[in-house]
Structure formats: structure tokens, C-alpha cells
Design a protein around this motif. Structure first.
Motif, PDB file in Angstrom:
ATOM      1  N   ALA A 282      33.881  31.888  42.300  1.00 56.34           N
ATOM      2  CA  ALA A 282      35.313  31.730  41.543  1.00 56.34           C
ATOM      3  C   ALA A 282      36.388  30.895  42.535  1.00 56.34           C
ATOM      4  CB  ALA A 282      36.029  33.054  41.268  1.00 56.34           C
ATOM      5  N   GLU A 283      36.315  31.458  43.793  1.00 55.54           N
ATOM      6  CA  GLU A 283      37.331  30.430  44.678  1.00 55.54           C
ATOM      7  C   GLU A 283      36.743  29.287  45.124  1.00 55.54           C
ATOM      8  OE1 GLU A 283      36.562  32.848  48.174  1.00 55.54           O
ATOM      9  OE2 GLU A 283      37.559  34.723  47.337  1.00 55.54           O
ATOM     10  N   LEU A 284      35.711  28.947  45.090  1.00 56.07           N
ATOM     11  CA  LEU A 284      35.121  27.192  45.108  1.00 56.07           C
ATOM     12  C   LEU A 284      35.495  26.742  44.028  1.00 56.07           C
ATOM     13  CD1 LEU A 284      31.853  28.003  46.589  1.00 56.07           C
ATOM     14  CD2 LEU A 284      34.067  26.760  48.022  1.00 56.07           C
ATOM     15  N   MET A 285      35.254  27.169  42.583  1.00 50.89           N
ATOM     16  CA  MET A 285      36.055  26.273  41.497  1.00 50.89           C
ATOM     17  C   MET A 285      37.327  26.069  41.614  1.00 50.89           C
ATOM     18  SD  MET A 285      34.135  28.459  38.404  1.00 50.89           S
ATOM     19  CE  MET A 285      32.185  28.486  38.204  1.00 50.89           C
ATOM     20  N   MET A 286      38.202  27.099  42.033  1.00 50.97           N
ATOM     21  CA  MET A 286      39.652  26.898  41.996  1.00 50.97           C
ATOM     22  C   MET A 286      39.803  25.922  43.284  1.00 50.97           C
ATOM     23  SD  MET A 286      41.480  29.271  40.245  1.00 50.97           S
ATOM     24  CE  MET A 286      42.712  29.611  41.246  1.00 50.97           C
ATOM     25  N   LEU A 287      39.107  25.733  44.285  1.00 47.73           N
ATOM     26  CA  LEU A 287      39.385  24.659  45.267  1.00 47.73           C
ATOM     27  C   LEU A 287      38.877  23.471  44.879  1.00 47.73           C
ATOM     28  CD1 LEU A 287      37.892  26.534  48.517  1.00 47.73           C
ATOM     29  CD2 LEU A 287      40.064  25.837  48.051  1.00 47.73           C
ATOM     30  N   ALA A 288      37.884  23.238  43.937  1.00 52.08           N
ATOM     31  CA  ALA A 288      37.475  21.880  43.556  1.00 52.08           C
ATOM     32  C   ALA A 288      38.399  21.345  42.558  1.00 52.08           C
ATOM     33  CB  ALA A 288      36.027  22.224  42.800  1.00 52.08           C
ATOM     34  N   ALA A 289      38.970  22.108  41.921  1.00 50.82           N
ATOM     35  CA  ALA A 289      40.211  21.634  40.811  1.00 50.82           C
ATOM     36  C   ALA A 289      41.266  21.310  41.389  1.00 50.82           C
ATOM     37  CB  ALA A 289      40.206  22.762  39.603  1.00 50.82           C
ATOM     38  N   GLY A 290      41.583  22.319  42.543  1.00 50.21           N
ATOM     39  CA  GLY A 290      42.589  21.782  43.434  1.00 50.21           C
ATOM     40  C   GLY A 290      44.012  22.280  42.495  1.00 50.21           C
ATOM     41  N   PRO A 291      45.088  21.743  42.603  1.00 45.16           N
ATOM     42  CA  PRO A 291      46.339  22.169  41.943  1.00 45.16           C
ATOM     43  C   PRO A 291      46.208  22.313  40.404  1.00 45.16           C
ATOM     44  CG  PRO A 291      46.541  19.652  42.687  1.00 45.16           C
ATOM     45  CD  PRO A 291      45.401  20.388  43.218  1.00 45.16           C
ATOM     46  N   TYR A 292      44.948  21.668  39.820  1.00 43.75           N
ATOM     47  CA  TYR A 292      45.045  21.955  38.499  1.00 43.75           C
ATOM     48  C   TYR A 292      44.450  23.193  37.868  1.00 43.75           C
ATOM     49  CZ  TYR A 292      45.930  16.821  38.641  1.00 43.75           C
ATOM     50  OH  TYR A 292      46.630  15.648  38.930  1.00 43.75           O
ATOM     51  N   SER A 293      44.040  24.006  38.882  1.00 43.64           N
ATOM     52  CA  SER A 293      43.279  25.128  38.444  1.00 43.64           C
ATOM     53  C   SER A 293      44.528  26.227  38.884  1.00 43.64           C
ATOM     54  CB  SER A 293      42.309  25.516  39.359  1.00 43.64           C
ATOM     55  OG  SER A 293      42.569  25.617  41.077  1.00 43.64           O
ATOM     56  N   LEU A 294      45.706  25.875  39.269  1.00 41.88           N
ATOM     57  CA  LEU A 294      46.550  27.061  39.851  1.00 41.88           C
ATOM     58  C   LEU A 294      47.324  27.823  38.625  1.00 41.88           C
ATOM     59  CD1 LEU A 294      48.003  25.655  42.867  1.00 41.88           C
ATOM     60  CD2 LEU A 294      46.245  27.301  42.722  1.00 41.88           C
ATOM     61  N   PRO A 295      47.630  26.908  37.431  1.00 42.16           N
ATOM     62  CA  PRO A 295      48.407  27.490  36.528  1.00 42.16           C
ATOM     63  C   PRO A 295      47.849  28.614  35.767  1.00 42.16           C
ATOM     64  CG  PRO A 295      48.599  25.314  36.309  1.00 42.16           C
ATOM     65  CD  PRO A 295      47.655  25.482  37.121  1.00 42.16           C
ATOM     66  N   PHE A 296      48.438  29.673  35.453  1.00 38.18           N
ATOM     67  CA  PHE A 296      47.705  31.027  35.083  1.00 38.18           C
ATOM     68  C   PHE A 296      48.214  30.852  33.462  1.00 38.18           C
ATOM     69  CE2 PHE A 296      48.208  35.494  33.378  1.00 38.18           C
ATOM     70  CZ  PHE A 296      46.943  35.470  33.031  1.00 38.18           C
ATOM     71  N   ILE A 297      47.339  30.361  32.448  1.00 40.68           N
ATOM     72  CA  ILE A 297      47.534  30.349  31.139  1.00 40.68           C
ATOM     73  C   ILE A 297      46.809  31.156  30.419  1.00 40.68           C
ATOM     74  CG2 ILE A 297      47.780  28.557  29.184  1.00 40.68           C
ATOM     75  CD1 ILE A 297      47.847  26.322  31.484  1.00 40.68           C
ATOM     76  N   GLU A 298      47.410  32.310  29.834  1.00 40.06           N
ATOM     77  CA  GLU A 298      46.362  33.265  29.331  1.00 40.06           C
ATOM     78  C   GLU A 298      45.879  32.826  27.945  1.00 40.06           C
ATOM     79  OE1 GLU A 298      47.410  37.892  27.405  1.00 40.06           O
ATOM     80  OE2 GLU A 298      48.828  37.042  29.000  1.00 40.06           O
ATOM     81  N   GLU A 299      46.706  31.919  27.256  1.00 41.96           N
ATOM     82  CA  GLU A 299      46.153  31.292  25.932  1.00 41.96           C
ATOM     83  C   GLU A 299      44.900  30.464  26.291  1.00 41.96           C
ATOM     84  OE1 GLU A 299      50.107  32.337  25.835  1.00 41.96           O
ATOM     85  OE2 GLU A 299      49.332  31.069  27.226  1.00 41.96           O
ATOM     86  N   ALA A 300      44.495  29.965  27.510  1.00 39.15           N
ATOM     87  CA  ALA A 300      43.331  29.246  27.741  1.00 39.15           C
ATOM     88  C   ALA A 300      42.300  29.797  27.499  1.00 39.15           C
ATOM     89  CB  ALA A 300      43.673  28.549  29.275  1.00 39.15           C
ATOM     90  N   MET A 301      42.145  31.276  27.571  1.00 36.83           N
ATOM     91  CA  MET A 301      40.813  32.016  27.361  1.00 36.83           C
ATOM     92  C   MET A 301      40.502  31.901  26.080  1.00 36.83           C
ATOM     93  SD  MET A 301      40.092  33.112  30.367  1.00 36.83           S
ATOM     94  CE  MET A 301      38.913  34.603  30.100  1.00 36.83           C
ATOM     95  N   ALA A 302      41.243  31.478  25.156  1.00 36.41           N
ATOM     96  CA  ALA A 302      40.783  31.358  23.644  1.00 36.41           C
ATOM     97  C   ALA A 302      40.127  30.055  23.371  1.00 36.41           C
ATOM     98  CB  ALA A 302      42.171  31.465  22.553  1.00 36.41           C
ATOM     99  N   ALA A 303      38.912  30.226  22.584  1.00 32.23           N
ATOM    100  CA  ALA A 303      38.301  28.992  22.004  1.00 32.23           C
ATOM    101  C   ALA A 303      39.219  28.257  21.246  1.00 32.23           C
ATOM    102  CB  ALA A 303      37.269  29.514  21.239  1.00 32.23           C
ATOM    103  N   GLY A 304      39.214  26.727  21.374  1.00 37.02           N
ATOM    104  CA  GLY A 304      39.891  25.889  20.777  1.00 37.02           C
ATOM    105  C   GLY A 304      41.266  25.863  21.280  1.00 37.02           C
ATOM    106  N   TYR A 305      41.454  26.288  22.557  1.00 39.90           N
ATOM    107  CA  TYR A 305      42.674  25.997  23.176  1.00 39.90           C
ATOM    108  C   TYR A 305      43.089  24.323  23.470  1.00 39.90           C
ATOM    109  CZ  TYR A 305      46.153  25.664  27.017  1.00 39.90           C
ATOM    110  OH  TYR A 305      47.452  25.310  27.798  1.00 39.90           O
TER     111      TYR A 305
END
Length: 393
Positions: free
Chosen positions: A326-349
Motif C-alpha cells: 500500500a505504501e509503495l502504491m502511494m509512492l508510485a502515484a506520488g501527489p496524485y495518491s494523496l487526496p482522500f476521496i471517500e466517494e472514490a471507493m464507489a464503482a463508477g466514480y
């Protein structure tokens, strides 16, 4: 150690792979591969598909309606399901309480409870942890008092995973205060629709209500729902914990998520960074080592040896691996992984995610969720103490 699979095992793998591809709903696989929210229907729908085939109890012996697979066959089944994007089998019924019922329940209990578990129709929850009784499970205080042909249960459980969906719960309850704490615990099966049972969801860091508090207020439980003998529940609980900690290792999920990590690294231009590739390689080596350890545990169970000691090691290493990918995925995506968007867990977001791939949107939620893995199922610090005492002496 011979790490190659036999031609028969390879043929078995192909059979499993073909069947899973033909029967796994594509929309469910999409959610799993992209770390999107799974509903109860998603989880139980797949369980029922497996149940109809006779594979939900994939680890069960034939005498109880299981396929009677070898340790290697069980491992290959789990691996092919995970790589195909199948939801993780909710373990509380088929993987955890079923072996206890098989080993310590009477014939009537086996005939009553096992069919509903095998079919996927009945959702089981685990009633172990309490406020103040997590890793120190022997200190449970939920009380079950015998009155005639029933027990009256009062108390509270917490961190009950997916308990909001539960039909039945297997419970550790205190039936005696005499002697050591472990000697006064019993193993009780409880209908969660009984009067006096209240389930209260707990919202986690990732915004999901994955765990719950469960309260018991004078809940009546028939005495026939007691597994084995009164005050012998600690023995049955330890039997179950070896299955739980093997399951927590979840090596096949880690293998699937390793491939997801590689996809993210390539999409975000990190695959060409040699130092980042080194970190992926180190993770992959650890996953392979964990897989070998899982096979050792499964082989020990097959030969009748006690695998509980090694199971603690599985829990430690497996949970740390989950946090690392999980940490390496965050590092790979860099700043684009940082926003916590609860709605992003929903299919079709289709929310606005400036500069980054929509596929990166759930990464923060996954990272937050997996912070728990080194705590639940017995914290890693406690597991290390147990390993030191039982293995090293």
C-alpha cells in the motif's frame, strides 16, 4: 524442498482457472482489481456461487461435504481466485468456525450448522475482541449465565468485522471466574437476530464501516448451542486462531496486489526508476518467502501437527507485506495518491481528479485501511512474544 508442481497439480490449476473465469461476475472482478467498495451482495453472491459448486468449504474434508483437497490444491485454488479478481472468501464461517464445529461439535450441531456455511447462505461473525480484551483475549468479560436449558448473555464485543451483515456469531463468553482466566471461557453460537443484540457500526480511517460494536442485553441462547464442554472454550479458540492467522497472511491477495503495484508504477513512470524497482523486487522476494511458509503451515495441518506457532509468524509477515505494498502504491502515484476521496471507493466514480488517473483515487483509502493489519488478530508485538516463548523457548 521441491518447489515445482506436478503435472496433476498443474492440470488442477488449469481446471480452477477456467471455472473461475467462467463463473466470476466481471463487475465483481473489476471492483476487486481496482480496490473499489464491495457490497454484501458482491461478497455473498460469490460465496453462493462457490457454495453451489461445493467449493466454499474448499478446505473441508470429504466426510463433511468438502472436496477433500490436498494442501497444495487448496493453495492453488486460493491463488487462482485471487489472481482472477474474486472477492476474498469471508473466513468466519467456512475457514474459522466450521473447523471448530467439525472438531469439537456434536453430530447434531454439525448437521445443523455446516450446510448453511457450505452453501454461503448463512453469514457468520466473530465474537472475540472486547474493549480491553484484544490481544489479551483470555480477559474477556462478556458473561453467559446458565439458567435451565439456556444461557443468558450480557456484555460487549468490538471490532466485529462486517458484523452488520451477520446472521450468526461464534462467541467467547465467560462462564466461570474460578482459576486462571483461560479456564472459565466457553464457546457459544449465537443467533444475531435474537432479542437484545445490538450492532453499532464503527467508521474507520478510510471512511468505511468495516467493523462494529456488538452489545448483548440479556440475550437468551439455547444451551444446545454450546460447542464442546463448558469452560473449555479456550482450547477451541486456539484451534480457530491458527486458521485465522493463516488466513490473515493472505499471501494470494498480496501476489495480486503486487501486479497492481507494477501496473501503477508503469503508468506513473516509476518503473524506470531503478531504486523504486529495487523496492518492488524486495517486496516480491518477501511474498515468495511468505508463500513457502504458508505451504509449511498447510502441510503441518495435513500431517496433524500443531501449526499455531508458525501461524503467528505468518500473521506478522503477511500483515507487514500488506502495509508495504500500500505504501509503495502511494509512492508510485506520488501527489496524485494523496487526496482522500471517500466517494472514490464507489464503482463508477467519475469525480474530478486533477492531473492523476482515476485509478489512483482509492489509494489513500487502501493505505488508511491497511494500517490496522498489524493490530488485529493479535498485535504483531504480542505475536512476536508468543513466537519467542513457544518456538525459541
Amino acid at each position: 524442498m521441491d518447489l515445482t508442481f506436478t503435472p496433476e497439480e498443474q492440470a488442477f490449476r488449469e481446471e480452477i482457472r477456467a471455472w473461475v473465469r467462467a463463473n466470476l461476475p466481471p463487475e465483481t472482478a473489476h471492483k476487486v482489481h481496482n480496490a473499489l467498495r464491495l457490497t454484501r451482495d458482491d461478497l455473498q453472491g460469490w460465496a453462493k456461487i462457490l457454495g453451489k459448486k461445493g467449493w466454499l468449504g474448499f478446505g473441508w474434508p470429504k466426510e463433511f461435504g468438502g472436496p477433500g483437497w490436498t494442501a497444495v490444491q487448496k493453495h492453488l485454488f486460493e491463488e487462482e481466485c485471487a489472481l482472477a479478481g474474486a472477492p476474498r472468501i469471508i473466513p468466519f464461517g467456512p475457514v474459522m468456525v466450521a473447523p471448530v464445529i467439525m472438531a469439537f461439535g456434536n453430530k447434531e450441531q454439525q448437521e445443523r450448522f455446516l450446510p448453511g456455511i457450505a452453501s454461503g447462505e448463512v453469514w457468520w461473525s466473530q465474537g472475540y475482541s472486547e474493549p480491553g480484551s484484544g490481544s489479551d483475549l483470555a480477559s474477556v468479560k462478556t458473561r453467559a449465565e446458565r439458567v435451565g436449558d439456556k444461557y443468558i448473555v450480557n456484555g460487549q464485543k468490538t471490532w466485529t468485522t462486517l458484523g452488520q451483515h451477520g446472521d450468526w456469531m461464534f462467541n467467547l463468553v465467560r462462564t466461570s471466574n474460578e482459576g486462571k482466566p483461560q479456564t472459565g471461557i466457553s464457546f457459544l453460537l449465537l443467533d444475531m437476530k435474537s432479542p437484545g443484540v445490538t450492532v453499532r457500526p464503527i467508521k474507520l480511517l478510510d471512511g468505511e464501516c468495516e467493523v462494529n460494536e456488538v452489545f448483548f442485553d440479556n440475550v437468551e441462547v439455547p444451551a444446545e448451542n454450546l460447542i464442546g464442554e463448558e469452560n473449555k472454550g479456550w482450547t477451541y479458540a486456539k484451534h480457530l486462531l491458527s486458521h485465522e492467522r493463516t488466513n490473515i497472511a493472505d499471501v494470494n491477495r498480496s501476489k495480486r496486489e503486487l501486479e497492481r503495484l507494477k501496473r501503477i508504477a508503469k503508468a506513473e513512470g516509476m518503473w524506470d526508476d531503478q531504486r523504486f524497482r529495487d523496492q518492488i523486487a524486495l517486496l516480491e522476494v518477501d511474498i515468495v518467502a511468505l508463500e513457502m511458509l504458508v505451504l509449511r503451515v498447510l502441510s503441518a495441518e495435513k500431517s496433524g501437527k500443531n501449526s499455531l506457532d508458525i501461524a503467528g509468524l505468518l500473521k506478522i509477515k503477511g500483515s507487514e507485506i500488506q502495509q508495504r505494498y500500500a505504501e509503495l502504491m502511494m509512492l508510485a502515484a506520488g501527489p496524485y495518491s494523496l487526496p482522500f476521496i471517500e466517494e472514490a471507493m464507489a464503482a463508477g466514480y467519475q469525480g474530478v481528479f486533477p492531473g492523476g488517473s482515476v485509478a489512483n483515487a482509492p489509494l489513500a483509502s487502501t493505505y488508511f485501511n491497511l494500517r490496522k493489519t498489524t493490530i488485529y488478530g493479535g498485535s504483531n508485538e504480542v505475536q512476536r512474544n508468543i513466537v519467542a516463548q513457544t518456538v525459541l523457548g
